[in-house]
Design an enzyme around this catalytic site. Sequence first.
Site, PDB file in Angstrom:
ATOM      1  N   GLY A  95      22.577  27.967  -0.590  1.00  0.00           N
ATOM      2  CA  GLY A  95      23.137  29.310  -0.690  1.00  0.00           C
ATOM      3  C   GLY A  95      23.861  29.685   0.577  1.00  0.00           C
ATOM      4  N   GLY A 119      22.501  33.077   6.082  1.00  0.00           N
ATOM      5  CA  GLY A 119      21.882  34.392   6.208  1.00  0.00           C
ATOM      6  C   GLY A 119      21.153  34.837   4.968  1.00  0.00           C
ATOM      7  N   GLY A 130      18.214  33.748   3.910  1.00  0.00           N
ATOM      8  CA  GLY A 130      16.761  33.739   4.049  1.00  0.00           C
ATOM      9  C   GLY A 130      16.117  32.380   3.857  1.00  0.00           C
ATOM     10  N   LYS A 131      16.938  31.321   3.863  1.00  0.00           N
ATOM     11  CA  LYS A 131      16.398  29.985   3.588  1.00  0.00           C
ATOM     12  C   LYS A 131      15.445  29.530   4.704  1.00  0.00           C
ATOM     13  CE  LYS A 131      20.534  28.139   3.272  1.00  0.00           C
ATOM     14  NZ  LYS A 131      21.305  29.376   3.477  1.00  0.00           N
ATOM     15  N   GLU A 138      18.354  21.546   7.249  1.00  0.00           N
ATOM     16  CA  GLU A 138      19.687  21.150   7.715  1.00  0.00           C
ATOM     17  C   GLU A 138      19.611  19.877   8.553  1.00  0.00           C
ATOM     18  OE1 GLU A 138      22.265  22.599   6.716  1.00  0.00           O
ATOM     19  OE2 GLU A 138      21.827  24.663   6.225  1.00  0.00           O
TER      20      GLU A 138
END
Length: 601
Positions: free
Chosen positions: A385, A388, A390-391, A515
């Site tokens: 997504g 920013g 919220g992941k 990531e």
Amino acid sequence: MALNGTAEAIESSGSNASDKSNKGAFFRLMRETKPSIGLLTTAVLLSVVSTLVGLVIPMFTKNLVDGFSLAALDRTQIIALVAAFAGQTLASGLGIFLLNYIGQKMVASLRDRLWKKLLVLPVSYFDNNRTGESVSRMTNDTGVIKTLISEHVAGFFSGIISIIGSIIVLLYLNWKMTVIMFIVIPLAALVLYPLGRKMYKISVGMQDETASFTATLSQVLSEIRLVKASNAEPREYASGSKGITGLLKFGVKEGLVMAWISPLISVVMMMLLVVVIGYGGMQVSSGALTAGELVAFILYLIQIVMPMTQLTTFFTQLQKAKGATERIMETLEAEEEAFDTGKEVDYANRPVTIEDLSFGYKEEEPVLKEVSFRMEPGTVTAVVGPSGGGKTTLFSMLERFYLPHEGRILLGTEPIDSFSLRSWRSIIGYVSQDSPMIAGTIRENLCYGVERSVSDEELRQAAEMAYADGFIAELPNAYDTDVGERGVKLSGGQRQRIAIARALLRDPKILMLDEATSSLDSRSEQVVQQALNNLMAGRTTIVIAHRLSTVVGADQIIFVEKGTVTGRGTHDELLKNHEMYREFAAQQLQIAEGILDEARD
């Protein structure tokens, strides 16, 4: 310094309820460090003995002046006098050493307690407190307390005894002159009281400014590469210079108060001497006082004035220690993580379910809103997504860095907060984009947090599965090569592979990848992705990724926008049913327009 302390000693006697509370907190904190009562008693007794011997000297001098000649001294008296001086020196020195030793042990205990506390404080504490300020608590504030205990407590005890003993002897020698002498002290107190209060405020302000300055230094020096790459040296110089100027201002204020206190105390001392010598001279002339008694009186007056210097220094340091104690107690009383409270995770191969999870760093600003999904054991779940959304916060909730405002996370049918933090985190492996590393060798970084002995063969196998064995073998000292602070001597891809090998050694049941390949070049990404595939095999895995190419094969993809789950399913399902995911796919995977049209149909 001594004069400064006199004012603070006077100020402390008239302090308000808050000051008394701070002082009480200081002594409570010292008691909790559990000093050796036996050693402390011995040290105090030695100081008493040393002081009592010192009180005999003026009386001996009185006898000499009043007609007792040197010729009258026999060998025994000389030996006794020398022995008295030697005993006083030995007792004083040993007492000071013991108090210093006790002080060092107490402060070491305090630092140990503070360090242990810092390690079990929740992440939210460090969100709201700068690292440099915590460092200042451990070093500067405890250093203030160490100085008080190890350097000034001995002078405090011996000074009190000396003053009390001298006053008793002075009252015995001539009570009228003693009473007249002490009329001067209340007059000085009226002048020094407001100056003492001012000095206390300056001391507390100086400590706050020191903590802030330490925080600035820590932040800048830890990110010196960012500073230089951004040409931010002038900006950071200005920031540091502001802190230096702040410390200078407090130092000047302290000097200004001292400039008033010093002359005032000098005047008081001169007044005392004038009164004693003038009135004493009249008494000697009238025959009411002998010359020897006047000399003894002056010597005892010196034995009052000199310890007053020690006492005032003690009270100066005590005021600073009270301020330091406030900040240390704030840390020690902060709510900590219940690290060992809860049961062990007996069976981790169960579904992980997130139910209506809501959280915000500020309650009025939610980051996650009623997030719900389920991860089956041994499957891969990708969270994608816009930035920013919220992941990463979701990962922090899984690690239990924060508690949810609403909702819960389950392992099987049990809430994860029913397990101890130690047990829960031991089944989780976390590989982040930054791949944090400690200063030390590759071996130390690979074994970091692994609570068992790791053989060279295990290290080699983990490195091989992480595709790290090749570059490690080429390093000068292989596994014993120093990586530098935060691993700066390794490339991003090398650090990532070290992090993956470390996770392999932990053998986690739940794997979180944040990531993990986003900052790598295509070649490094390919190698790291192969290492990640080895790491993910047979584990429940949740992946955050902006590059959809790394998650198209996930068992399920959760699409998160502004803290809310707006889509879930496989890659193909989301292509058909989720408009923003199609946009992501079009931008990143460059899917042909015709395929997109087919998906819409």
